[in-house]
Structure formats: structure tokens, C-alpha cells
Design a protein around this motif. Structure first.
Motif, PDB file in Angstrom:
ATOM      1  N   VAL A 176     -29.650 108.452  23.722  1.00  0.00           N
ATOM      2  CA  VAL A 176     -31.007 108.715  23.228  1.00  0.00           C
ATOM      3  C   VAL A 176     -31.811 109.484  24.270  1.00  0.00           C
ATOM      4  CG1 VAL A 176     -33.188 107.632  22.581  1.00  0.00           C
ATOM      5  CG2 VAL A 176     -31.043 106.755  21.646  1.00  0.00           C
ATOM      6  N   LEU A 177     -31.734 109.046  25.528  1.00  0.00           N
ATOM      7  CA  LEU A 177     -32.484 109.714  26.590  1.00  0.00           C
ATOM      8  C   LEU A 177     -32.020 111.148  26.790  1.00  0.00           C
ATOM      9  CD1 LEU A 177     -32.689 106.864  29.277  1.00  0.00           C
ATOM     10  CD2 LEU A 177     -34.585 107.823  27.961  1.00  0.00           C
ATOM     11  N   LEU A 178     -30.705 111.345  26.745  1.00  0.00           N
ATOM     12  CA  LEU A 178     -30.148 112.667  27.011  1.00  0.00           C
ATOM     13  C   LEU A 178     -30.614 113.694  25.990  1.00  0.00           C
ATOM     14  CD1 LEU A 178     -28.258 114.055  29.034  1.00  0.00           C
ATOM     15  CD2 LEU A 178     -26.362 113.573  27.492  1.00  0.00           C
ATOM     16  N   HIS A 179     -30.825 113.244  24.751  1.00  0.00           N
ATOM     17  CA  HIS A 179     -31.226 114.167  23.683  1.00  0.00           C
ATOM     18  C   HIS A 179     -32.716 114.065  23.358  1.00  0.00           C
ATOM     19  CE1 HIS A 179     -27.100 115.419  22.865  1.00  0.00           C
ATOM     20  NE2 HIS A 179     -26.752 114.152  22.968  1.00  0.00           N
ATOM     21  N   SER A 180     -33.468 113.431  24.249  1.00  0.00           N
ATOM     22  CA  SER A 180     -34.913 113.349  24.078  1.00  0.00           C
ATOM     23  C   SER A 180     -35.597 114.476  24.848  1.00  0.00           C
ATOM     24  CB  SER A 180     -35.427 112.002  24.586  1.00  0.00           C
ATOM     25  OG  SER A 180     -35.274 111.910  25.999  1.00  0.00           O
ATOM     26  N   ARG A 181     -36.908 114.570  24.690  1.00  0.00           N
ATOM     27  CA  ARG A 181     -37.663 115.577  25.431  1.00  0.00           C
ATOM     28  C   ARG A 181     -37.522 115.351  26.935  1.00  0.00           C
ATOM     29  NH1 ARG A 181     -44.194 116.789  24.906  1.00  0.00           N
ATOM     30  NH2 ARG A 181     -44.273 118.401  26.536  1.00  0.00           N
ATOM     31  N   LEU A 182     -37.583 114.069  27.340  1.00  0.00           N
ATOM     32  CA  LEU A 182     -37.419 113.743  28.752  1.00  0.00           C
ATOM     33  C   LEU A 182     -36.036 114.149  29.244  1.00  0.00           C
ATOM     34  CD1 LEU A 182     -38.473 112.420  31.341  1.00  0.00           C
ATOM     35  CD2 LEU A 182     -37.681 110.214  30.440  1.00  0.00           C
ATOM     36  N   GLY A 183     -35.011 113.928  28.415  1.00  0.00           N
ATOM     37  CA  GLY A 183     -33.654 114.307  28.795  1.00  0.00           C
ATOM     38  C   GLY A 183     -33.510 115.802  29.024  1.00  0.00           C
ATOM     39  N   TYR A 184     -34.141 116.596  28.162  1.00  0.00           N
ATOM     40  CA  TYR A 184     -34.082 118.050  28.340  1.00  0.00           C
ATOM     41  C   TYR A 184     -34.853 118.475  29.590  1.00  0.00           C
ATOM     42  CZ  TYR A 184     -32.017 118.321  23.693  1.00  0.00           C
ATOM     43  OH  TYR A 184     -31.181 118.175  22.624  1.00  0.00           O
ATOM     44  N   GLN A 185     -35.914 117.745  29.901  1.00  0.00           N
ATOM     45  CA  GLN A 185     -36.637 118.028  31.147  1.00  0.00           C
ATOM     46  C   GLN A 185     -35.751 117.713  32.347  1.00  0.00           C
ATOM     47  OE1 GLN A 185     -40.279 115.758  30.938  1.00  0.00           O
ATOM     48  NE2 GLN A 185     -41.313 117.277  29.670  1.00  0.00           N
ATOM     49  N   TRP A 186     -35.039 116.593  32.285  1.00  0.00           N
ATOM     50  CA  TRP A 186     -34.113 116.244  33.371  1.00  0.00           C
ATOM     51  C   TRP A 186     -33.067 117.336  33.555  1.00  0.00           C
ATOM     52  CZ3 TRP A 186     -33.170 110.498  31.630  1.00  0.00           C
ATOM     53  CH2 TRP A 186     -34.235 109.718  32.088  1.00  0.00           C
ATOM     54  N   LEU A 187     -32.524 117.821  32.443  1.00  0.00           N
ATOM     55  CA  LEU A 187     -31.509 118.876  32.515  1.00  0.00           C
ATOM     56  C   LEU A 187     -32.073 120.129  33.172  1.00  0.00           C
ATOM     57  CD1 LEU A 187     -28.685 119.922  31.771  1.00  0.00           C
ATOM     58  CD2 LEU A 187     -29.600 120.598  29.545  1.00  0.00           C
ATOM     59  N   ALA A 188     -33.296 120.484  32.809  1.00  0.00           N
ATOM     60  CA  ALA A 188     -33.921 121.663  33.401  1.00  0.00           C
ATOM     61  C   ALA A 188     -34.176 121.460  34.883  1.00  0.00           C
ATOM     62  CB  ALA A 188     -35.236 121.968  32.673  1.00  0.00           C
ATOM     63  N   VAL A 189     -34.626 120.258  35.246  1.00  0.00           N
ATOM     64  CA  VAL A 189     -34.888 119.956  36.654  1.00  0.00           C
ATOM     65  C   VAL A 189     -33.592 119.972  37.451  1.00  0.00           C
ATOM     66  CG1 VAL A 189     -35.661 118.137  38.236  1.00  0.00           C
ATOM     67  CG2 VAL A 189     -36.996 118.663  36.195  1.00  0.00           C
ATOM     68  N   ARG A 190     -32.525 119.476  36.850  1.00  0.00           N
ATOM     69  CA  ARG A 190     -31.229 119.452  37.540  1.00  0.00           C
ATOM     70  C   ARG A 190     -30.683 120.842  37.763  1.00  0.00           C
ATOM     71  NH1 ARG A 190     -26.270 117.341  34.121  1.00  0.00           N
ATOM     72  NH2 ARG A 190     -26.416 119.508  33.424  1.00  0.00           N
ATOM     73  N   GLU A 191     -30.793 121.703  36.763  1.00  0.00           N
ATOM     74  CA  GLU A 191     -30.163 123.019  36.840  1.00  0.00           C
ATOM     75  C   GLU A 191     -31.023 124.045  37.583  1.00  0.00           C
ATOM     76  OE1 GLU A 191     -27.113 123.640  35.991  1.00  0.00           O
ATOM     77  OE2 GLU A 191     -26.791 121.602  35.230  1.00  0.00           O
ATOM     78  N   GLU A 192     -32.297 124.143  37.204  1.00  0.00           N
ATOM     79  CA  GLU A 192     -33.184 125.163  37.786  1.00  0.00           C
ATOM     80  C   GLU A 192     -34.577 124.573  37.960  1.00  0.00           C
ATOM     81  OE1 GLU A 192     -32.493 128.029  38.965  1.00  0.00           O
ATOM     82  OE2 GLU A 192     -30.454 128.355  38.208  1.00  0.00           O
ATOM     83  N   PRO A 193     -34.802 123.806  39.021  1.00  0.00           N
ATOM     84  CA  PRO A 193     -36.106 123.154  39.182  1.00  0.00           C
ATOM     85  C   PRO A 193     -37.279 124.128  39.254  1.00  0.00           C
ATOM     86  CG  PRO A 193     -34.774 122.965  41.188  1.00  0.00           C
ATOM     87  CD  PRO A 193     -33.877 123.463  40.105  1.00  0.00           C
TER      88      PRO A 193
END
Length: 329
Positions: free
Chosen positions: A178-195
Motif C-alpha cells: 500500500v505504501l509503495l503505491h501511495s503518494r508517499l511511496g512515489y515521493q520516496w522513490l523520487a527521493v531515492r533516485e533523484e533527490p
């Protein structure tokens, strides 16, 4: 995930549910240990896998959760299901404090990992001298004896603990998805890849990273609660040790960092192999100091060299469990 993958996962789940019906006490204890490492590995994966924050001190959150719930039970008679909220709150507060220091002062990468190690070591030394928590002599929870299964107080048979930790693994898996596919999860992905790019489009890096630390530390503390009531004893040298932190992160590294199934698969690979090594040592009598740690080190090197993304992405692709390469599994 393809229909084949869903069917395979459902079959594995059914086998795990039925395991206590055919497994003896030793096998059940090994499976319980496997599932515990799968659970805490999933909790660590929220930080490193989802948001790119390397923590090498997750034993801190296990220890805080374990000691908080155990002390509330022993000293005040507060059951683990009530005590777990205090345990999770304590671990979350500690995690957010570490995160605040790191993120506000630009401590990142390896330096942030060293910060987490430092706090775990401070906790180990501190609890070693706190007599209210047993000090270096250990803290012990009374054993229930033959009183039967008491789910409310987590007292009972190995089967009871097995099903509790299995439920925690499934709950953590569902929450992670649920977290991974939530808005917060997409923010985490963006922060991880290209802060820098994430910040440029409006993502609050500090809030996103603190959220990852809070979720990960709280989940890990719940694993500490289970550990306390399963083993009935706590020693600072074991609970807060660097070795325990390494054991927590290995399942995700071996299985696949950032994936949902990776930490679970990694635990099912490493823990049985570790038990097999222990058995071979007992049978042959060939025991060298640090042999088990050497085994884990060699296994990690092999995985990193031949499967740098972990075993699960490779296995899922080979078995046709994902729709296309690079799709989340």
C-alpha cells in the motif's frame, strides 16, 4: 505480477499456514526465526529499499521495542498488545531524533549509517547499566508454563508464536505494498533516485525521509516486542549488537532491496542455510570462531557479485512472475 505469480504466492501462503500441522518443534522454531527475519527485513526495506536511507543500526529499534514492552509487562502487568504502542512510540521517537540530526545537518549516505550505528551502541551501553531493565545480567519475562495459549499476553505454545509472526509478515507485506503505491511511496522513490529533482518539483525531502524513518522504526519495534515474548529474555549485548543489525539487513540485500518479496525470500535462503551450517558444525565438531559470520559474508559477496539486484528479481523473471522487466514485484 502475473496470474502465475499470484497463484504461486497463494500456494506458498497455504503451505505456511499448514506447516505447524506437520512440522516438529525444531522445524517450527526455524520457520518462526525465518519469518521474524523476513518481518524485520521488510521493516528495514522501507528505509533503504523505498527511500534510499542506509541504516546499520536497526537493532536499536528492536531493542527499544523489546525492552519497553517487556518492562511494562513485568513491572506493571501491561500486556504486549497494549505495550506495543509504547514500544513503537519509543522507537519512532528515537528514529525521528536520529533522522532530524542527520537530515537537518546534511548527514547522508555512509555517514548517516555511521550515525545509526553510534546510537545503537549508545543504547547498548546504556541498557547494560540500567538495573530497572536488568542491566548486563539480563531481563527476564516469566514463562507461562502449562497454562495453555494466551494470545492476549503472548504466552503459549510454539504454534501460537508461529501464527503471530506469520500474521505480522503478511500484514507488513500488505502495508508495504500500500505504501509503495501511495503518494508517499512515489515521493520516496523520487527521493531515492533523484533527490534534487524531487525537491525541484515540490517534494519535501525532510518530511519524506522522516516519514520513512518513522514507519521503519515503528515496524521494527513491533518485531522487538515479538522477540521479547518469544524468547522471554533480553541481554543488551545481544539485542543491540551490530551483528543483529547486520542480520536484519541481510534478507533484503540477498532477496532484493526495494522489492516486496525480496526480504521474505532472503530470509528463507539465509536462515535455513545458517541452521544447516550449525548442524554440520555439531556433527563434524569443526568449529572455528566467527565461522557463521564468515559464511554470511561469503554468501553476501556471492549475491552481490552474481545477483546485484537480489535473488527475487532474477527468480521472478525466470519463472515469468512479472509482466515485464523492471516492473515492481
Amino acid at each position: 505480477m502475473t496470474g502465475r505469480g499470484i497463484v504461486l504466492l497463494a500456494l506458498c501462503g497455504a503451505l505456511l499456514l499448514a506447516a505447524p500441522m506437520v512440522a516438529d518443534r525444531y522445524v517450527l522454531s526455524v520457520l518462526t526465526t525465518v519469518l521474524w527475519f523476513a518481518y524485520v527485513g521488510q521493516a528495514w526495506n522501507v528505509m533503504m529499499g523505498f527511500s534510499g536511507l542506509l541504516s546499520l543500526g536497526h537493532a536499536l529499534y528492536v531493542g527499544l521495542g523489546a525492552y519497553a514492552s517487556a518492562a511494562l509487562f513485568v513491572h506493571f502487568g501491561i500486556g504486549p498488545w497494549a505495550g506495543m504502542w509504547v514500544a513503537m512510540l519509543a522507537a519512532t521517537a528515537a528514529g525521528c531524533f536520529i533522522g532530524f540530526l542527520g537530515f537537518r545537518f546534511g548527514v547522508r549516505g555512509v555517514h548517516f549509517a555511521l550515525l545509526t550505528i553510534a546510537f545503537a551502541e549508545v543504547a547498548r551501553i546504556g541498557f547494560d547499566h540500567l538495573q530497572w531493565f536488568g542491566g548486563s545480567g539480563g531481563f527476564f519475562i516469566p514463562v507461562a508454563g502449562d497454562a495453555g495459549n494466551d494470545l492476549l499476553n503472548l504466552r503459549g505454545s510454539p504454534e501460537l508464536f508461529y501464527y503471530v509472526i506469520l500474521a505480522l509478515v503478511l500484514a507488513a507485506l500488505a502495508l508495504s505494498r500500500v505504501l509503495l503505491h501511495s503518494r508517499l511511496g512515489y515521493q520516496w522513490l523520487a527521493v531515492r533516485e533523484e533527490p534534487e529533482a524531487a525537491e525541484a518539483v515540490g517534494v519535501d525531502l525532510f518530511r519524506a525521509r522522516i516519514a520513512a524513518v518513522a514507519v521503519s522504526s515503528a515496524l521494527t519495534a513491533l518485531g522487538g516486542v515479538f522477540q521479547a515474548f518469544y524468547f522471554n529474555n533480553l541481554f543488551p549485548e545481544q539485542v543491540f549488537s551490530m551483528g543483529r543489525s547486520i542480520e536484519i539487513i541481510l534478507p533484503a540485500i540477498v532477496g532484493g532491496i526495494g522489492t516486496l518479496i525480496g526480504p521474505i525470500l532472503g530470509a528463507f535462503i539465509l536462515t535455513p542455510l545458517g541452521e544447516l551450517l550449525t548442524f554440520l558444525i555439531e556433527v563434524t565438531g569443526f568449529d572455528l570462531p566467527g565461522l557463521k559470520q564468515l559464511f554470511y559474508g561469503v554468501a553476501l559477496v556471492v549475491i552481490v557479485v552474481y545477483r546485484p539486484d537480489g535473488v527475487w528479481p532474477w527468480l521472478a523473471a525466470r519463472l515469468g512472475l512479472v509482466r515485464r522487466p523492471g516492473e515492481d514485484a
